[in-house]
Design an enzyme around this catalytic site. Structure first.
Site, PDB file in Angstrom:
ATOM      1  N   GLU A 169      76.798 -16.261  64.017  1.00 26.55           N
ATOM      2  CA  GLU A 169      78.118 -16.512  64.608  1.00 26.55           C
ATOM      3  C   GLU A 169      77.979 -17.035  66.032  1.00 26.55           C
ATOM      4  OE1 GLU A 169      80.728 -13.131  64.186  1.00 26.55           O
ATOM      5  OE2 GLU A 169      81.268 -13.737  62.166  1.00 26.55           O
ATOM      6  N   GLU A 192      80.284 -13.879  55.260  1.00 30.50           N
ATOM      7  CA  GLU A 192      80.776 -12.530  55.554  1.00 30.50           C
ATOM      8  C   GLU A 192      82.265 -12.453  55.292  1.00 30.50           C
ATOM      9  OE1 GLU A 192      80.251 -11.130  59.528  1.00 30.50           O
ATOM     10  OE2 GLU A 192      78.258 -11.997  59.723  1.00 30.50           O
TER      11      GLU A 192
HETATM   12  C1  GLA Z   1      80.802 -10.578  62.618  1.00 29.23           C
HETATM   13  C2  GLA Z   1      79.301 -10.426  62.730  1.00 29.23           C
HETATM   14  C3  GLA Z   1      78.774  -9.256  61.976  1.00 29.23           C
HETATM   15  C4  GLA Z   1      79.685  -8.067  62.132  1.00 29.23           C
HETATM   16  C5  GLA Z   1      81.062  -8.433  61.667  1.00 29.23           C
HETATM   17  C6  GLA Z   1      82.041  -7.287  61.693  1.00 29.23           C
HETATM   18  O1  GLA Z   1      81.193 -11.304  61.546  1.00 29.23           O
HETATM   19  O2  GLA Z   1      78.619 -11.581  62.337  1.00 29.23           O
HETATM   20  O3  GLA Z   1      77.498  -8.958  62.504  1.00 29.23           O
HETATM   21  O4  GLA Z   1      79.727  -7.706  63.472  1.00 29.23           O
HETATM   22  O5  GLA Z   1      81.561  -9.420  62.535  1.00 29.23           O
HETATM   23  O6  GLA Z   1      83.309  -7.668  61.218  1.00 29.23           O
END
Ligand code: GLA
Ligand code: GLA
Length: 656
Positions: free
Chosen positions: A161, A318
């Site tokens: 991210e 995710e």
């Molecule tokens: C982001 C991060 C993950 C986690 C999620 C929690 O997407 O990439 O590591 O912290 O948020 O929602």
């Protein structure tokens, strides 16, 4: 039927038939070794096919500058491989370890006010730090050398991210890199001064070294510098992505490289339309934000991700099985939502459904964030629902690789308009770019109309109806494109569109300068509304947020609705100008999802766009199409009778 390109540019490196991947972030370092084998057994029971590994493992992999410890990771990867589970291996550069920030505090970001962003959370690194870059690439090299040939390795996951917490850095490294970026963009200081309008408030630069990032200033900072700093900050992270990717491609040319985007909610600093070409396949993270349009927002984001991916299948890296931990109040998903959310992403082109994370953490800031295996363990309703989802995805392998069927309607999406329209020192600070776009999407869903959310820089010429909400930044070339499109097809745009050029400088002569002739209207003054104020229209709808003092300048303009109340009473509120075989329409106020649902039928009719759903289903069911598959998604909490196709359970998805 036209479907979009069905061959991924590059997908996972793994053997076997196409399938929908299923999995999660896996953080085994948070658990004792004994748990690892149990994890793999439970993953197999759930139908997991892939996990993302080592995302936050830097401190474990490289505990000291000259010491690497791969033994634990070797063991985990071998265990996964023995269980038939593929690995999306992170480069582990997302969270620098304490030894690195202690030895090199100069990699720590600096905020707007000049404060250091200290370690203690994650992503405490400057995107432009040469020291951080060197250490990150050293780690990437070590990982690629160790695991590049491992048969479990299906893809590289660069960092994580990028920009979630560290996109805007105001450090001296950032200042230097910003200057270099600006030299590249403008070549000469005269051109920069011209573009930024620096004769305003005595801001004229006489040397490149005088230029700073927009650190805390006494009052409204130069808006064009803001815009360029946003462009630069997105580019700086893209540059980091490229640096890791280039090294990976050099060392392991047969392993595809991705990174997880965040096409969701108000997350706007990274211009992902501009990043997509840098990865072998697009991956996205999406979390549902509570609210009346939560489900539609998921669909909107999934659709936009698919269009950022150029119509190619993409990877949902995710989402959550249930609650997250980072909202003010974190609610559990309702029955059905886990499956509906997952399958809505698939409906819009996802060929992988993955979660954060596999096993819910026992310690750390995310211990209340849901996972595939909750604190309660495998004997839980949540895990049973996860297992059922795995079975459902396994039964849908014929969907994998199929192209999305383009809609007739496009909603244009533009990061630069988002950045600029929400700038300070504007007619209102209440305007929300993405909300306006989402309102149009919801209204179309209410009417049973499929729409594509497409980046403004992509090709949208084939759409019969193009909706451009708050398309604020309109360079001359874009104005020409929109004008050409409206000759044959149909364009709808809204308040605060067509106002500035690529330098955030006003198109003069009356608003909306760049689109004034196309729309056949002229606006001398904006009429933003105060909180609680509204303006009724004579078509029964009500505007909030904004109105315009519209003068119709072309007799070919038809007034579709007038203001009935407020300062603009009697004036045109919604207009349409016939242009050749097409038209260009303008909506001068915020109507919200209900108002737009009332207004859209006339605009759709003119464009010859009709619903593909029987009238009884419109609004209650979202239709999405991939190849020959029709996804019917229940938008409601009630069962919906599909006639010969049976009953669509509350919050369920049927694939026909
Ligand atoms: C982001 C991060 C993950 C986690 C999620 C929690 O997407 O990439 O590591 O912290 O948020 O929602
Ligand atoms: C003050 C300043 C002016 C201008 C106006 C705007 O009066 O002196 O330069 O900024 O505010 O309202």
């Amino acid at each position: 039927m036209t479907t979009e390109n069905t061959t991924p540019r590059r997908w996972l490196r793994r053997a076997g038939a196409p399938r929908l991947e299923f999995g999660a972030d896996y953080n085994p370092e948070q658990w004792p070794r004994e748990v690892w084998a149990a994890d793999v057994r439970a993953m197999r029971a759930a139908g997991v096919t892939i996990v993302s590994l080592a995302i936050f493992s830097w401190a474990r992999i490289q505990p000291r500058p000259e010491v690497y410890d791969f033994a634990w990771l070797d063991e985990v990867i071998d265990l996964l491989h023995a269980g038939g589970i593929a690995v999306d291996l992170a480069t582990a550069t997302a969270s620098p370890p304490p030894w690195l920030t202690t030895r090199h505090p100069e990699i720590l970001p600096v905020d707007l006010h000049g404060n250091t962003v200290w370690p203690g959370g994650r992503q405490h690194w400057r995107p432009t730090s040469p020291v951080f870059r060197a250490h990150a690439l050293r780690l990437v090299r070590a990982l690629a050398s160790r695991y590049g040939k491992h048969p479990a390795l299906a893809a590289w996951h660069v960092n994580n991210e990028l920009g979630c917490h560290n996109v805007y850095d105001y450090s001296d490294d950032a200042a230097n890199a910003f200057r270099a970026w600006l030299r590249d963009r403008y070549s000469t200081l005269d051109r920069l001064n011209e573009a930024w309008g620096t004769d305003f408030w005595s801001q004229r630069y006489s040397d490149w070294d005088q230029i700073l990032p927009p650190r805390q200033a006494a009052t409204h900072p130069n808006p064009t510098r803001n815009l360029d700093f946003k462009r630069f900050s997105s580019d700086a992270l893209k540059d980091h992505l490229r640096a890791e990717r280039d090294l990976l491609r050099e060392l392991t040319p047969d392993v595809p490289v991705t990174t997880n985007f965040m096409v969701m909610g108000q997350m706007n600093p990274m211009n992902y339309a501009d990043w997509a070409a840098e990865v072998d396949f697009v991956a996205n993270d999406h979390y549902v934000l509570p609210g009346p349009q939560a489900r539609d927002e998921l669909s909107f984001s999934a659709n936009l991700t698919g269009n950022i991916a150029g119509g190619q299948p993409w990877f949902l890296m995710e989402h959550s099985t249930s609650a997250v931990n980072w909202q003010p109040v974190n609610v559990a998903k309702k029955p059905g939502e886990l499956h509906r959310d997952s399958l809505t992403h698939v409906a819009h082109g996802a060929d992988a459904v993955c979660f954060f994370q596999w096993r819910q953490s026992r310690a750390g800031a995310e211990k209340y964030h849901s996972a595939m295996v909750p604190h309660a363990g495998e004997d839980s309703a949540l895990f049973r629902s996860v297992v059922a989802l795995g079975e459902r995805l396994a039964s849908l392998s014929e969907v994998a690789g199929s192209g999305r069927v383009p809609a007739d309607v496009a909603i244009l999406f533009d990061w630069e308009s988002w950045w600029v329209a929400e700038n300070d020192s504007h007619p209102t600070d209440r305007l929300r770019y993405r909300q306006e776009a989402l309102d149009w999407y919801t209204a179309l869903l209410n009417l049973g109309i499929r729409a594509d959310v497409v980046p403004v820089g992509s090709s949208w010429e084939r759409y019969r109806l193009v909706i451009a909400p708050i398309l604020h930044v309109v360079p001359a070339a874009l104005a020409a494109r929109l004008t050409a499109h409206a000759q044959e097809n149909h364009l709808v745009t809204t308040y605060f569109s067509g106002i500035v050029d690529e330098h955030d400088q006003i198109w003069l002569g009356g608003y909306p300068g760049a689109l004034r002739d196309l729309l056949g209207i002229r606006i001398e003054e904006f009429g933003p509304l105060l909180d609680g104020e509204s303006a009724d229209l004579d078509n029964g709808t009500t505007g909030t947020l904004w109105t315009d003092r519209v003068d119709v300048t072309d007799p070919a303009v038809e007034i579709l609705a007038r203001y009935k109340t407020g300062e603009q009473a009697e004036r045109a509120a919604i207009t349409r100008r016939a242009v050749g075989a097409g038209s260009a329409a303008y909506v001068s106020t915020r109507l919200g999802p209900d108002g737009l649902t009332a207004v859209l039928p006339r605009l759709l009719e003119a464009a010859g766009v009709t619903s593909e759903l029987p009238s009884a289903l419109r609004g209650r069911v979202e239709l999405a199409r991939r190849g020959d598959h029709r996804f019917l998604i229940n938008r409601t909490s009630e069962p919906v009778d599909l006639g010969p196709d049976g009953i669509l359970e509350p919050r369920a998805v049927k694939i026909l």
